[in-house]
Design a protein around this motif. Sequence first.
Motif, PDB file in Angstrom:
ATOM      1  N   GLY A 101      33.980  30.821 -11.312  1.00  0.00           N
ATOM      2  CA  GLY A 101      33.796  31.236 -10.075  1.00  0.00           C
ATOM      3  C   GLY A 101      33.963  32.516  -9.678  1.00  0.00           C
ATOM      4  O   GLY A 101      34.438  32.964  -8.949  1.00  0.00           O
ATOM      5  N   ARG A 166      39.949  29.983  -5.475  1.00  0.00           N
ATOM      6  CA  ARG A 166      38.481  29.658  -5.925  1.00  0.00           C
ATOM      7  C   ARG A 166      38.664  29.406  -7.318  1.00  0.00           C
ATOM      8  O   ARG A 166      36.769  28.877  -7.546  1.00  0.00           O
ATOM      9  N   LYS A 168      37.071  27.697  -9.962  1.00  0.00           N
ATOM     10  CA  LYS A 168      35.836  26.212  -9.987  1.00  0.00           C
ATOM     11  C   LYS A 168      36.391  25.534 -11.806  1.00  0.00           C
ATOM     12  O   LYS A 168      35.615  25.955 -12.340  1.00  0.00           O
ATOM     13  N   ASP A 172      37.080  18.454 -11.706  1.00  0.00           N
ATOM     14  CA  ASP A 172      37.318  18.337 -10.100  1.00  0.00           C
ATOM     15  C   ASP A 172      36.381  18.042  -9.657  1.00  0.00           C
ATOM     16  O   ASP A 172      36.275  17.804  -8.324  1.00  0.00           O
ATOM     17  N   ALA A 222      31.274  29.528  -5.754  1.00  0.00           N
ATOM     18  CA  ALA A 222      32.376  28.951  -5.574  1.00  0.00           C
ATOM     19  C   ALA A 222      33.100  29.117  -4.154  1.00  0.00           C
ATOM     20  O   ALA A 222      34.231  28.468  -3.852  1.00  0.00           O
ATOM     21  N   HIS A 228      32.903  21.838  -5.942  1.00  0.00           N
ATOM     22  CA  HIS A 228      34.302  20.867  -6.424  1.00  0.00           C
ATOM     23  C   HIS A 228      34.130  21.295  -8.330  1.00  0.00           C
ATOM     24  O   HIS A 228      35.547  21.445  -8.131  1.00  0.00           O
ATOM     25  N   ALA A 229      33.192  21.305  -8.575  1.00  0.00           N
ATOM     26  CA  ALA A 229      33.643  21.229 -10.490  1.00  0.00           C
ATOM     27  C   ALA A 229      32.323  22.224 -10.636  1.00  0.00           C
ATOM     28  O   ALA A 229      31.653  22.730  -9.778  1.00  0.00           O
ATOM     29  N   LEU A 230      32.817  22.769 -11.683  1.00  0.00           N
ATOM     30  CA  LEU A 230      31.530  24.099 -12.367  1.00  0.00           C
ATOM     31  C   LEU A 230      32.062  24.069 -13.570  1.00  0.00           C
ATOM     32  O   LEU A 230      32.915  24.249 -14.031  1.00  0.00           O
ATOM     33  N   CYS A 317      28.727  19.147  -6.542  1.00  0.00           N
ATOM     34  CA  CYS A 317      29.183  19.294  -5.232  1.00  0.00           C
ATOM     35  C   CYS A 317      29.224  18.199  -4.806  1.00  0.00           C
ATOM     36  O   CYS A 317      27.956  17.700  -5.163  1.00  0.00           O
TER      37      CYS A 317
END
Length: 354
Positions: A101, A166, A168, A172, A222, A228-230, A317
């Motif tokens: 992010g 922010r 990511k 998560d 982000a 939520h996750a990246l 997401c």
Amino acid sequence: MNAPACPAVEPRLTSLSHGGGCGCKIAPGVLSEILKGTVALPVPAELLVGIETSDDAAVYRLNDEQALIATTDFFMPIVDDPHDFGRIAATNAISDVYAMGGRPILALALVGMPINVLSTATIGRILEGGASVCRAAGIPIAGGHTIDSVEPIYGLVALGLVHPSRVKRNADARAGDVLVLGKPLGVGVMSAALKKGRLDAAGYDLMIASTTQLNTAGPDLAELPGVHALTDVTGFGLAGHALELARGSRHEVVIDWASVPLHEGVRDLAAQGLVTGASGRNWAGYHADVVLPEGFADVDTALLCDPQTSGGLLVSCAPQSLGAVMDIFQRHGFARAAVVGEVRAAPTPRLRVR
């Protein structure tokens, strides 16, 4: 002392490496065996992301407004053109900053070259390729390190900044999330075809376009609370990196295989046996935690595990944020970004393909 003589005829770059691009990664099963005996070090409170979930980069809080992202990536040639090799390696390294992010701020070059085999002109072209990508990302190459190496190696240490709120992580994802993949799969197959002289000019152009496209969508993604996750999909393939997401969040990740975008022509190439050895090593390393549908073809398993060099972002997401996520991908030039699955609550973290 006399300088090393430049060779009269230089070999193909890919002929000097036993593996290319992110296919060089140590197999996941072997890596787990290596790391299990490492001694845990003290972890400061400022370290927001470390090695605990095999995330894309380390993140260290500097203050209430800034956290430092630190990552490194380097590998042997995946292509023969030195300038393209440098571009691909640099794009791949910077991707991990975007995957957290963040926005990159500077890079350091990592250079290992067989100086008695490659000319200084060829080595210079590799470095120029990397520098061109850093210019496109708006960052300088502020230093680095060089060694004389048996195989050509190039990459970067990439540093970036992100607001601590922010960051990511890949751990998560939430039950009910949808998954979006930013780039099609198939780079590993293309690289195998190239090494055997079976990739045509159009396929090569497609491969270069994909592997040199910076994942600039990361920071904008982000900023969305619903993201939520990246992570990014690289050497362990879609299956491996989706499984890391599942293990980190302790959920089941479901991939709709028919919805996964593939680069044009790669399924036919894979059906001809043009796959990397890393694909099989990946499957051997994590297949116990992957559930495939009955009758799933071997060629699809190879593509599911295909190592991606400079692959796409994988976003988890909330469904209500999907439109905004797709808009960001489109705005950044990722025309083939696609919804590829979902995250579900489950007693055992795993990847399920349907």
